[in-house]
Design a protein around this motif. Structure first.
Motif, mmCIF file in Angstrom:
data_model
loop_
_atom_site.group_PDB
_atom_site.id
_atom_site.type_symbol
_atom_site.label_atom_id
_atom_site.label_comp_id
_atom_site.label_asym_id
_atom_site.label_seq_id
_atom_site.Cartn_x
_atom_site.Cartn_y
_atom_site.Cartn_z
ATOM 1 N N LYS A 247 0.818 -1.213 0.000
ATOM 2 C CA LYS A 247 0.000 0.000 0.000
ATOM 3 C C LYS A 247 0.852 1.262 0.000
ATOM 4 C CE LYS A 247 -2.196 -0.957 3.791
ATOM 5 N NZ LYS A 247 -1.490 -2.217 4.125
ATOM 6 N N THR A 248 1.828 1.314 0.907
ATOM 7 C CA THR A 248 2.637 2.527 1.031
ATOM 8 C C THR A 248 3.442 2.783 -0.236
ATOM 9 O OG1 THR A 248 2.790 2.189 3.427
ATOM 10 C CG2 THR A 248 4.370 3.712 2.440
ATOM 11 N N THR A 249 3.968 1.737 -0.846
ATOM 12 C CA THR A 249 4.703 1.887 -2.105
ATOM 13 C C THR A 249 3.792 2.450 -3.183
ATOM 14 O OG1 THR A 249 6.126 0.013 -1.520
ATOM 15 C CG2 THR A 249 6.084 0.668 -3.828
ATOM 16 N N LEU A 250 2.556 1.961 -3.242
ATOM 17 C CA LEU A 250 1.590 2.446 -4.221
ATOM 18 C C LEU A 250 1.280 3.922 -3.989
ATOM 19 C CD1 LEU A 250 -0.434 1.298 -6.505
ATOM 20 C CD2 LEU A 250 -2.143 1.434 -4.690
ATOM 21 N N VAL A 251 1.044 4.292 -2.713
ATOM 22 C CA VAL A 251 0.693 5.680 -2.391
ATOM 23 C C VAL A 251 1.877 6.600 -2.656
ATOM 24 C CG1 VAL A 251 0.001 7.244 -0.541
ATOM 25 C CG2 VAL A 251 -1.084 5.009 -0.738
ATOM 26 N N ARG A 252 3.070 6.146 -2.328
ATOM 27 C CA ARG A 252 4.251 6.990 -2.574
ATOM 28 C C ARG A 252 4.417 7.245 -4.073
ATOM 29 N NH1 ARG A 252 10.224 6.857 0.133
ATOM 30 N NH2 ARG A 252 11.197 8.331 -1.285
ATOM 31 N N ASN A 253 4.240 6.229 -4.875
ATOM 32 C CA ASN A 253 4.335 6.423 -6.326
ATOM 33 C C ASN A 253 3.234 7.361 -6.820
ATOM 34 O OD1 ASN A 253 5.428 5.463 -9.080
ATOM 35 N ND2 ASN A 253 3.249 5.047 -9.249
ATOM 36 N N LEU A 254 2.055 7.251 -6.218
ATOM 37 C CA LEU A 254 0.946 8.134 -6.591
ATOM 38 C C LEU A 254 1.302 9.591 -6.296
ATOM 39 C CD1 LEU A 254 -1.993 8.570 -7.486
ATOM 40 C CD2 LEU A 254 -2.696 8.032 -5.147
ATOM 41 N N ILE A 255 1.895 9.840 -5.138
ATOM 42 C CA ILE A 255 2.323 11.199 -4.775
ATOM 43 C C ILE A 255 3.305 11.738 -5.806
ATOM 44 C CG2 ILE A 255 3.642 12.546 -3.094
ATOM 45 C CD1 ILE A 255 2.505 10.727 -0.908
ATOM 46 N N GLU A 256 4.240 10.905 -6.213
ATOM 47 C CA GLU A 256 5.318 11.349 -7.103
ATOM 48 C C GLU A 256 4.862 11.526 -8.543
ATOM 49 O OE1 GLU A 256 8.194 8.298 -6.384
ATOM 50 O OE2 GLU A 256 9.051 9.320 -4.621
ATOM 51 N N THR A 257 3.701 10.997 -8.886
ATOM 52 C CA THR A 257 3.238 11.068 -10.281
ATOM 53 C C THR A 257 1.868 11.738 -10.401
ATOM 54 O OG1 THR A 257 2.271 8.833 -10.109
ATOM 55 C CG2 THR A 257 4.535 8.997 -10.918
ATOM 56 N N ALA A 258 1.520 12.575 -9.423
ATOM 57 C CA ALA A 258 0.185 13.198 -9.412
ATOM 58 C C ALA A 258 0.056 14.339 -10.408
ATOM 59 C CB ALA A 258 -0.150 13.694 -8.013
ATOM 60 N N ASN A 259 1.164 14.749 -11.010
ATOM 61 C CA ASN A 259 1.147 15.758 -12.087
ATOM 62 C C ASN A 259 0.458 17.056 -11.670
ATOM 63 O OD1 ASN A 259 2.460 13.993 -13.914
ATOM 64 N ND2 ASN A 259 0.501 13.010 -14.380
ATOM 65 N N GLY A 260 0.849 17.587 -10.507
ATOM 66 C CA GLY A 260 0.345 18.890 -10.083
ATOM 67 C C GLY A 260 -0.950 18.868 -9.311
ATOM 68 N N ARG A 261 -1.598 17.714 -9.192
ATOM 69 C CA ARG A 261 -2.840 17.650 -8.419
ATOM 70 C C ARG A 261 -2.526 17.767 -6.932
ATOM 71 N NH1 ARG A 261 -7.481 13.340 -9.635
ATOM 72 N NH2 ARG A 261 -6.158 13.189 -11.466
#
Length: 345
Positions: free
Chosen positions: A21-35
């Motif tokens: 889960k944390t790996t998924l969320v961390r990647n999401l943070i890094e690829t949110a493209n300004g959101r």
């Protein structure tokens, strides 16, 4: 319709201990493209390892004041005291987040948390955009949650005094049954045939059509994870749970303790000792940070079953105490002294 549009979307990320889960969320943070994102992370135990991992990302669109750690128990058990105030504090910021991601503890039942979005204090302000269940593919391949219903029925018929309940299986199934999207994590550790088998097994447990997507190292686009538009809080009937008829639930089948670890000379030697402790005791998960003598970076340790990973995660900050701490999570009855002795060497 306009009221629904005005609500801030929230994504609940659920999954068993160490599923990714944390790996998924961390990647999401890094690829949110300004959101503008905000994160609520719920830990089992009183040391915020997962929150610290996320805060180490350093992404401007998700600053540390939008990462809220709640470690006072499972969110679904502390809604009034912790969850609702945390949501309101984020929504009341001068620049509130455009999307909130909630990472539950591995022991959480997601449905009670979804139900909490109907609380009067937050009902008009937030909506559950989707529930994302992260499944540890290799663990399912190994049969960790593959209880045979027919064998269980035969056992029940043969001995009414036997306790058939498997809390890990129930937690796993409840997470799947509440999901709008299922992420099959660590797919790089599975063969194509194993991925198909696990996907079919998941489909057999979930009554409605829920897409299963494979992920390696938690890498999935924000466009896949966010914007599902499920409004799950208004769709509770489609999300059955083993605990639907219970007023509340507890986590007495699990416990955790914190182990202080002095500076180490070798990551590999520490990983080997953790492996020995996991093999000898009912340890489900080990995670934390450790100092390696002579190294400017802190070492992140994550162990799930017999899979033990370690990597230098970020530099120690100026003035930061280089205190190594590991959280050990397991089934009730852990021999903390013996586990400590094995890991400490």
């Amino acid at each position: 319709m306009s009221n629904a549009i005005a609500k801030t979307p929230c994504t609940i990320v659920t999954g068993f201990l160490g599923a990714g889960k944390t790996t998924l969320v961390r990647n999401l943070i890094e690829t949110a493209n300004g959101r503008r994102l905000a994160i609520i992370v719920n830990e089992f135990g009183d040391v915020g390892i997962d929150g610290d991992i996320l805060k180490g990302c350093g992404v401007p669109d998700c600053p540390e004041d939008r990462i809220v750690e709640l470690s006072n128990g499972c969110l679904c058990c502390t809604v009034a005291d912790d969850f609702v105030p945390a949501l309101k504090s984020l929504l009341d910021q001068n620049e509130p987040p455009e999307h909130i991601v909630i990472e539950t503890s591995g022991l959480a039942l997601p449905k009670p948390l979804v139900q909490a979005f109907n609380w009067p204090e937050i009902k008009t302000r937030v909506t559950v955009d989707g529930v994302v269940a992260v499944v540890d593919g290799p663990a399912v391949v190994a049969g960790r949650f593959a209880d045979d219903p027919q064998a269980l029925a035969a056992q029940r018929a043969g001995d009414s005094s036997v306790d058939h309940d498997n809390p890990l299986e129930e937690v796993f199934e409840d997470q799947l049954l509440c999901a709008d999207l299922i992420v099959l994590s660590k797919s790089d550790l599975m063969t194509e045939g194993e991925r198909k088998t696990v996907t079919a097994e998941i489909a057999g447990k979930v009554q409605r059509a829920v897409k299963v997507v494979a992920a390696e190292h938690g890498k999935l686009s924000a466009s896949v994870l966010l914007g599902l538009g499920a409004a799950a809080e208004a769709d509770l009937a489609a999300r059955p749970s083993h605990h639907d008829n219970e007023a509340e639930h507890d986590h007495d089948d699990f416990e955790s303790f914190v182990l202080d670890v002095p500076a180490q000379t070798s990551p590999e030697a520490l990983a080997a000792r953790i492996g020995a402790a996991v093999a000898a005791h009912d340890v489900l998960r080990v995670k934390g940070f450790v100092e390696i003598a002579g190294k400017p970076l802190r070492l992140l340790i994550q162990a799930v079953g017999n899979r033990i990973q370690h990597q230098f995660e970020r530099p120690w900050r100026s003035g930061e105490a280089r205190q190594g701490r590991l959280v050990v999570i397991g089934e009730r009855g852990l021999d903390a002294a013996a586990i400590t002795s094995l890991i400490a060497g």
